[in-house]
Scaffold this motif. Sequence first.
Motif, PDB file in Angstrom:
ATOM      1  N   MET A   2       0.849  -1.188   0.000  1.00 17.44           N
ATOM      2  CA  MET A   2       0.000   0.000   0.000  1.00 17.44           C
ATOM      3  C   MET A   2       0.886   1.240   0.000  1.00 17.44           C
ATOM      4  O   MET A   2       1.788   1.360   0.832  1.00 17.44           O
ATOM      5  CB  MET A   2      -0.913   0.013   1.228  1.00 17.44           C
ATOM      6  N   GLU A  62      -4.240   6.316  -2.117  1.00 15.43           N
ATOM      7  CA  GLU A  62      -3.527   5.246  -1.420  1.00 15.43           C
ATOM      8  C   GLU A  62      -4.106   3.933  -1.915  1.00 15.43           C
ATOM      9  O   GLU A  62      -5.294   3.674  -1.752  1.00 15.43           O
ATOM     10  CB  GLU A  62      -3.713   5.379   0.092  1.00 15.43           C
ATOM     11  N   ARG A  63      -3.279   3.101  -2.546  1.00 20.12           N
ATOM     12  CA  ARG A  63      -3.772   1.820  -3.038  1.00 20.12           C
ATOM     13  C   ARG A  63      -2.645   0.805  -3.117  1.00 20.12           C
ATOM     14  O   ARG A  63      -1.464   1.141  -2.950  1.00 20.12           O
ATOM     15  CB  ARG A  63      -4.428   1.982  -4.406  1.00 20.12           C
ATOM     16  N   GLU A  64      -3.032  -0.432  -3.350  1.00 18.35           N
ATOM     17  CA  GLU A  64      -2.046  -1.483  -3.556  1.00 18.35           C
ATOM     18  C   GLU A  64      -1.337  -1.223  -4.886  1.00 18.35           C
ATOM     19  O   GLU A  64      -1.988  -1.105  -5.931  1.00 18.35           O
ATOM     20  CB  GLU A  64      -2.745  -2.842  -3.598  1.00 18.35           C
TER      21      GLU A  64
END
Length: 228
Positions: A2, A62-64
Amino acid sequence: MMRRIIEIDEQRCNGCGACAAACHEGAIAMVDGRAPLIRDDYCDGLGDCLPACPVGAIRFVEREAAEYDVSVAARRRKEKNDGVCSCPGTTSEYLGKESSRVGLCEERPSCLLQWPCQIKLVPVKASFYDGRKLLIAATCTAYAYASMHEKFMDGAVTLVGCPKLDGVDYSEKLAAIIGENDFTEISLVRMEVPCCRGLELALDRALERCGGEFDVKESIVSTDGKIL
């Protein structure tokens, strides 16, 4: 993992290519008239592209995502511009100024009218706004321009921010502040570096949102401390 990374709204993108030119890592490329993020591991998450977009189609999320890979990005950067970063805002230079004991800060009163002063932290509505001048200033201007307090801040409510480091769209909050309060005039002071233009674009969008008819007084400060 993340992490913070850019996201491009394909519906808002107008295909101008400004973000692709501003991305020194080569993470953005023009494809079929649009500018997608082509690989996660090329994107360093610093957002050089954000202030370059004239339509506000880019934001942080915000992400993988794959971890930023310095070596892979370096190869991509070399393919794009032969390994030379041409961004004036990140070019190192010695300005040739020696220290001086003339005009120490404790001998010069501050002209800061209110606290807090960060755009992200100030309230939308406050009594100290009404009947005052409003100064929107890039954070670095106070360090680059020695007479910032006397020339620009005296008698004005000062709101400061850095569009590159804060990673937010100031336009909505600035529109609310301008729309909810009675300012006599609005000024903008920003640095000459390209990323600082994001502050100007945010103010333009804010005035459009609130229908303001202010004639903004803009001043640009050079990296060696002069008004251009």
